[in-house]
Enzyme design. Sequence first.
Site, short mmCIF file in Angstrom:
data_model
loop_
_atom_site.label_atom_id
_atom_site.label_comp_id
_atom_site.label_asym_id
_atom_site.label_seq_id
_atom_site.Cartn_x
_atom_site.Cartn_y
_atom_site.Cartn_z
N GLU A 295 0.82 -1.22 0.00
CA GLU A 295 0.00 0.00 0.00
C GLU A 295 0.85 1.27 0.00
OE1 GLU A 295 -0.46 -2.66 1.88
OE2 GLU A 295 -2.58 -3.28 1.78
N MET B 69 24.07 8.85 1.83
CA MET B 69 23.99 10.12 2.56
C MET B 69 24.32 9.92 4.04
SD MET B 69 23.73 13.26 2.21
CE MET B 69 22.80 13.97 0.86
N LYS C 238 -17.69 -0.81 6.75
CA LYS C 238 -18.18 -1.80 5.78
C LYS C 238 -19.70 -1.70 5.60
CE LYS C 238 -17.21 -6.51 4.36
NZ LYS C 238 -16.53 -7.77 4.73
N PHE D 177 -11.49 -7.71 14.20
CA PHE D 177 -10.39 -8.14 13.33
C PHE D 177 -10.01 -7.01 12.36
CE2 PHE D 177 -8.96 -10.19 9.31
CZ PHE D 177 -7.74 -10.64 9.80
N GLN D 178 -8.75 -6.70 12.30
CA GLN D 178 -8.20 -5.63 11.44
C GLN D 178 -8.82 -4.27 11.70
OE1 GLN D 178 -8.14 -7.18 7.35
NE2 GLN D 178 -6.09 -7.98 7.75
C1 LIG Z 1 12.31 5.57 5.03
C2 LIG Z 1 13.61 6.21 5.37
N1 LIG Z 1 14.45 5.60 6.24
C3 LIG Z 1 15.65 6.18 6.56
C4 LIG Z 1 15.99 7.38 6.01
C5 LIG Z 1 17.32 8.03 6.38
N2 LIG Z 1 18.19 8.16 5.21
C6 LIG Z 1 18.29 9.31 4.49
S1 LIG Z 1 19.28 9.17 3.16
C7 LIG Z 1 19.64 7.56 3.53
C8 LIG Z 1 20.57 6.77 2.66
C9 LIG Z 1 20.01 6.51 1.31
O1 LIG Z 1 20.81 5.55 0.67
P1 LIG Z 1 20.58 5.17 -0.84
O2 LIG Z 1 19.14 4.92 -1.09
O3 LIG Z 1 21.49 4.08 -1.22
O4 LIG Z 1 20.93 6.53 -1.61
P2 LIG Z 1 22.33 7.33 -1.66
O5 LIG Z 1 22.37 8.28 -0.51
O6 LIG Z 1 23.44 6.32 -1.59
O7 LIG Z 1 22.28 8.06 -2.96
C10 LIG Z 1 18.97 7.16 4.69
C11 LIG Z 1 19.09 5.82 5.30
C12 LIG Z 1 15.06 7.98 5.14
N3 LIG Z 1 15.28 9.18 4.59
N4 LIG Z 1 13.90 7.38 4.82
#
Ligand SMILES: Cc1ncc(C[n+]2csc(CCOP(=O)(O)OP(=O)(O)O)c2C)c(N)n1
Length: 570
Positions: free
Chosen positions: A50, A473, A162, A112-113
């Site tokens: 979803e 990042m 529902k 449920f749910q």
């Molecule tokens: C759902 C979610 N979980 C954690 C983060 C924290 N976060 C921000 S950037 C990042 C790394 C992203 O890595 P990747 O997708 O490999 O992209 P890159 O930075 O290497 O381009 C994380 C873990 C986030 N923004 N969103």
Amino acid sequence: MPQLTGAEILWECLVREGVEVVFGYPGGAIMPVYDAMLDYPIHHVLVRHEQGAAHMADGYARSTGRVGVAMATSGPGATNLVTGIATAMMDSIPIVCITGQVPAHLIGGDAFQETDVTGVTQPITKHNYLVTSADEVAEVVREAFYIARSGRPGPVLIDICKNAQIEKTDFEYPDDPELPGYCPPQHAPVTDLKKAAGLIAEAKRPVILAGHGVLKSGAMDELKLFAEKTQTPVALTLLGLGSLPASHPLSLGMMGMHGEAYANNAIQEADLLLAFGMRFDDRVTGNLRTYAPRARKIHIEIDPSEIHKNVHVDVPLVGDLKTVLGDLTPMVQPADHEEWLDQIAEWKADTEARDIMAWADDGKLYASHVIRDIWKHTEGDALVTTDVGQHQMWAAQYYKLEQPYRFLTSGGAGTMGFGMPAAIGAWFGHKDREVWALVGDGGFQMTQAELATAVNEGANVKVCILNNSYLGMVRQWQEFFFKKRYSAVYMRNPNFVKLAEAYSIPARRVETPDEIADAMDFAKNTPGPVLIEFVVEQEDAVYPMVPAGADLDAMIRRPVRKQREAVAGD
Ligand SMILES: Cc1ncc(C[n+]2csc(CCOP(=O)(O)OP(=O)(O)O)c2C)c(N)n1
């Protein structure tokens, strides 16, 4: 008057709202709605999770300006939408989410749910409804669409019990929603406009801060006219990109944490900031105590709750940006600001000397080079989505936008997993256009199951994984601020090409710069979804960088090439 079930009324209303496509996933509490759906001319896209449905509705809405629709069952189905709803809320995206709920007489009994979905989503929706009888359906749907798209847009959730889906009642489509307490402002008061015009006349170093509101209100022409008449340079927020062509001489590009250094310098040195449809997010201001210390501030904004929220302003102009700029521009005098623009040009020259594009010849595959090449191959005209992380910032820096509504990215929430499903949703709104999803290896894996949706729908989406085998990042923050103690950022990834092949998606891996052009041609010439994995430099960093909470001009800069070579000894 015809008698219809609540489920039928829902679809009747969706047809009248002009809905063409619904992204969803069925389950027990929404089965009457899915049964009635078979009799209506609306395409349903069966997603794999979803969250994907919410991001697809979001991508559709961002790229078309229309309301996107997502659907799910009660309990876990509805809670799986939550990340997508929060993402839409943070970026003011008009989506309507429809969830099934247990029968009204079971509510509160842990049926449920059963999950209190209006409770859960209350802080992350513009508005939400719990519908307990069929009589309410038509009015609620009419209101929900109106609220989602008007004023400052946002997500609206309708949770339908529902029994309300099954009961029969008279159906009449309401003409206009009756919402006496909800009146989005249009014009700003003339006295405030005069005050603003006075500040503009006195300014010697003005800067416009153009945000998402420019695109939301369709004020691109008004922005250009105002900027040209007053010769005011324009810095853009991440979500404002595309509101002024990147090649426009007054464009300063992106501001903020990974913005252009000269844009940030200009903001810090400005004597007047004109904030157009932006909200002074911490990623654009840095340290609020030292933010634009010499600048008076004018804030044009449709949402009064944004005024003085993060930054105190001298003149707030509350209203629709397109309307307010239409009123304000004739009241201001033409200006040239030559000295100020010369000063900014000097800062810009220094930035160009540090640009990684100057290092295109060292044989390595940099993510930023890949994005620059995608920009060239698509002539800057593709619809591009990103995930979140380093590649997102490089995309913002190097996919130079000449047009609005081409760059879809999760700004406020920074939601990993957004890019690929948003691209599928955007494709439904623009089947004639190239759609490219630029994603990190981390974010891609959060919603990769939607590859199946892309295949089933024949979505012409080109998925580019910028694979650095790191949560890039976070790795960069650990490198800069945690003494390079890498913690939980290395990713042992699957074979992405084989993964694509398992879904019958044509795929390629690119490891050197000279393979990029071929792979791009392959992607462009292969109809339907294509996946390309770019194996990029693992430890490159996004520059400039304003450390979180630091002064906006305290940027970590990419060393100029000579300095870097001296350090690297090459
Ligand atoms: C759902 C979610 N979980 C954690 C983060 C924290 N976060 C921000 S950037 C990042 C790394 C992203 O890595 P990747 O997708 O490999 O992209 P890159 O930075 O290497 O381009 C994380 C873990 C986030 N923004 N969103």
